[in-house]
Enzyme design. Sequence first.
Site, short mmCIF file in Angstrom:
data_model
loop_
_atom_site.label_atom_id
_atom_site.label_comp_id
_atom_site.label_asym_id
_atom_site.label_seq_id
_atom_site.Cartn_x
_atom_site.Cartn_y
_atom_site.Cartn_z
N GLU A 226 115.67 39.60 11.91
CA GLU A 226 116.04 39.90 10.52
C GLU A 226 117.53 40.21 10.40
O GLU A 226 118.21 40.45 11.39
CB GLU A 226 115.21 41.06 9.99
CG GLU A 226 115.33 42.32 10.83
CD GLU A 226 115.33 43.59 10.01
OE1 GLU A 226 115.97 43.62 8.94
OE2 GLU A 226 114.70 44.56 10.46
N LYS B 13 120.58 43.48 -0.18
CA LYS B 13 119.41 43.63 0.68
C LYS B 13 118.24 43.00 -0.06
O LYS B 13 117.89 43.46 -1.15
CB LYS B 13 119.16 45.11 0.94
CG LYS B 13 117.82 45.46 1.58
CD LYS B 13 117.66 46.97 1.73
CE LYS B 13 116.25 47.37 2.11
NZ LYS B 13 116.08 48.82 2.21
N LYS C 294 109.85 53.34 11.25
CA LYS C 294 111.02 54.23 11.33
C LYS C 294 110.62 55.70 11.15
O LYS C 294 109.80 56.05 10.31
CB LYS C 294 112.05 53.82 10.28
CG LYS C 294 112.83 52.59 10.74
CD LYS C 294 114.02 52.32 9.87
CE LYS C 294 113.63 51.63 8.61
NZ LYS C 294 113.21 50.25 8.82
N1 PSU Z 1 114.63 48.29 11.65
C1 PSU Z 1 115.74 48.96 12.06
N2 PSU Z 1 116.71 49.19 11.12
C2 PSU Z 1 116.59 48.78 9.81
C3 PSU Z 1 115.41 48.09 9.39
C4 PSU Z 1 114.46 47.88 10.36
O1 PSU Z 1 115.86 49.31 13.24
O2 PSU Z 1 117.51 48.99 9.00
C5 PSU Z 1 115.29 47.59 7.94
C6 PSU Z 1 114.30 46.44 7.89
O3 PSU Z 1 114.94 45.35 7.29
C7 PSU Z 1 113.17 46.95 7.03
C8 PSU Z 1 113.91 47.82 6.09
O4 PSU Z 1 112.46 45.93 6.38
O5 PSU Z 1 114.78 48.54 6.99
C9 PSU Z 1 112.98 48.71 5.29
O6 PSU Z 1 113.51 48.88 4.01
P1 PSU Z 1 112.60 49.50 2.84
O7 PSU Z 1 112.20 50.84 3.38
O8 PSU Z 1 113.52 49.61 1.64
O9 PSU Z 1 111.45 48.56 2.63
#
Ligand code: PSU
Length: 305
Positions: free
Chosen positions: A26, A87, A159
């Site tokens: 990604e 994003k 995360k």
């Molecule tokens: N994994 C990481 N760092 C990141 C992400 C994933 O180690 O920054 C990103 C991915 O793109 C994931 C996003 O889809 O964070 C999640 O964003 P949100 O919580 O707004 O869906």
Amino acid sequence: MVPGELAISDEVQQALQQGSAVVALESTLIAHGLPYPVNEETAHAAEQAIRAVGAVPATIAVLAGVPTVGLSPAQMAELARSPSVQKASRRDLGAVIALQQTAATTVAATLAIADMAGIRVFATGGIGGAHRDTDSFDISADLVELARTPVFTICTGAKSILHLPRTLEILETLGVPVVGYRTDEFPAFYVRDASPTLPVSARVETPAQAAAIFTAHVRLGGGGAILAQACPAEVAIPPTEFAAWLAQAEQQAQAVGITGAKLTPFLLARIAEASGGRTVGANRALVVANARLAAEVALALARLT
Ligand code: PSU
Ligand code: MN
């Protein structure tokens, strides 16, 4: 959108035609998850880890309205160096394509494009999930896309800024297998030995076993699946230290009114600062480890099919 509207690099196209192992990566991680220049360096290191195992990397983004599979080094550099790049999650893909914009793709958006290209294995750091503040109803579209798109996501769990028990419950509700690679515990991103420990739904010891589970899941009409491994021990963050940084970052987010898509990048950046860069080093290491494991799984999958 028809597959012809994707721009697929020659190298990735050729690998897909030959049925060779390809691993999707990604770009939100590059553009929003890590600071420059570690982000660009991590993007290259992840690709190298995949090549070292004998698979082909395919970093994905939308460039001037074109979903692009297999970014060139120059294209990766541009995303890594432009702080204001959009994003795009699943809901945003139609808009950025129709309006011919450039965007980094989240796990959800990358899964969707990988699937259209015919790529079955994807590596990231930690997936999105349910945030801790329940009033906001902030639950990542990553979870829904994981449920419906038959691509195998290799990660370090979700995360650690998230509510991990709720995240795991939602994955169970959505029918997403959470397979532990040589672990019984759902990893908490760069935090190790977090409590309470959360169980995975199955455990494997080899990439071949993981590939067999994914194949069986998809044959049964399932969507995506997760293969999760622990953060490399040398760089992992102790839970008590992390908890203090997170509490501080959450207060800052609330004070300046950060919500929605900006929340995850904001929290990661504040925690990176508070930790003196330690979380950045850990994030880099776990992404590269996941890329390597994903390549091994892609090879095993290529042998199976
Ligand atoms: N994994 C990481 N760092 C990141 C992400 C994933 O180690 O920054 C990103 C991915 O793109 C994931 C996003 O889809 O964070 C999640 O964003 P949100 O919580 O707004 O869906
Ligand atoms: Mn969100």
